[in-house]
Enzyme design. Structure first.
Site, PDB file in Angstrom:
ATOM      1  N   LYS A 155       0.838  -1.198   0.000  1.00  0.00           N
ATOM      2  CA  LYS A 155       0.000   0.000   0.000  1.00  0.00           C
ATOM      3  C   LYS A 155       0.870   1.244   0.000  1.00  0.00           C
ATOM      4  CE  LYS A 155       0.852   1.313   4.460  1.00  0.00           C
ATOM      5  NZ  LYS A 155       1.571   2.551   4.838  1.00  0.00           N
ATOM      6  N   ASP A 159      -2.957  -1.706   9.878  1.00  0.00           N
ATOM      7  CA  ASP A 159      -2.957  -1.760   8.417  1.00  0.00           C
ATOM      8  C   ASP A 159      -3.488  -3.081   7.864  1.00  0.00           C
ATOM      9  OD1 ASP A 159      -1.880   0.780   8.288  1.00  0.00           O
ATOM     10  OD2 ASP A 159       0.173   0.103   7.893  1.00  0.00           O
TER      11      ASP A 159
END
Length: 298
Positions: A10, A137
């Protein structure tokens, strides 16, 4: 029998950080984009829980129970009332300790792989709950695409995103996420830290697919802390923008730096210039958005 799951890295196109909360975490408005750099985690039935890893910087990946992939397997097995009898092999392609959620990605991939291997059919909402316990996350690694993360980043709302092109410059060595947050606290001590909010202009730019609009709105509140701990990252950022990147920022807590470029041709040019500059160890080219954790055909 084995099950393999592919999972993306990401980049945070906005990371707004609030003051430290009583639980030690920070409130976030975290706009995630999954990018086309992937790890693969293969789960195979075994007598006990073991982890192996191969790929770039695999020697930096812990293979004990501190690995999020191992912890994911343990948590899922405990929920199901079974032993975590599985061998997990991580084919590592996401930069290690680079602010791109590689460890979190492996946790999400292992969770999905073990769920399929053990035939548990755990509801998606419960998998996301386990992800949130594993780390801030990890839920996004499962979901992928583009999303706004609030709370400490684990509460996800999907957002629209066009296609964007990126170059990532991988630094020598990693940066500890807790250390970067501690430095953020030090740098902001005595100041009024505003409540984190997603930027409407950034969300509109993201949805439009316009790289110039997105370039004007990229923001990372952790960047000053990362640069304080690793001043040489400023040279990397300057090298990328000097080579034609539309914008540059530290990815998450760093030390990987992310460069938004106009197209694939620009990406190749910026990547070559960054590698020639001597300000990074290696570069990686990717696009976004990318799908979240995905079961691969057996």
């Amino acid at each position: 029998m084995s099950v393999t799951v592919r999972v993306p890295a990401k980049v945070n196109v906005q990371l707004a950080v609030g003051a430290a909360r009583p639980d030690g975490f920070h409130g976030l408005a975290n706009v995630f984009l999954a990018v086309s750099l992937f790890d693969e985690v293969t789960a195979t039935r075994a007598d006990g829980l073991t982890v192996t890893c191969a790929g770039p910087d695999a020697d930096q990946v812990p293979l004990d129970r501190t690995n999020l992939a191992a912890r994911a397997a343990e948590m899922l097995a405990e929920r199901a009332g079974i032993e975590p009898a599985v061998h997990l092999h991580i084919a590592k392609n996401i930069p290690v300790a680079g602010g791109m959620a590689g460890g979190s990605a492996d946790g999400a991939a292992a969770l999905l792989a073990c769920d399929a291997l053990w035939g548990l059919d755990t509801p998606r909402a419960e998998l996301l709950d386990i992800c949130a316990v594993l780390g801030s996350d990890v839920p996004f690694s499962l979901v992928g695409g583009a999303a706004l993360g609030t709370g400490r980043g684990e509460l996800l709302t999907p957002v629209d995103a066009g296609t964007f092109h990126w170059v990532f410059a991988v630094a020598d060595g990693g940066l500890s996420t807790p250390a970067v947050f501690r430095e953020f606290d030090r740098l902001t001590a005595g100041t009024a830290v505003p409540e984190p909010e997603a930027s409407p202009a950034l969300l509109a730019a993201l949805a439009s697919g316009d790289p110039d609009a997105l370039a004007a709105t990229l923001a990372n509140d952790l960047q000053p802390a990362a640069l304080s701990l690793r001043p040489a990252l400023a040279d990397t950022l300057a090298a990328g923008t000097g080579a034609g990147a539309l914008a540059a920022l530290v990815s998450g807590s760093g030390p990987t730096t992310a460069f938004l470029v106009r197209d694939e041709e620009s990406a190749a040019k910026v990547a070559a210039a960054l590698e020639a500059s001597g300000t990074c160890r290696v570069t990686r080219v990717a696009s976004s958005p990318a799908p979240g954790a995905t079961l691969l055909p057996s």
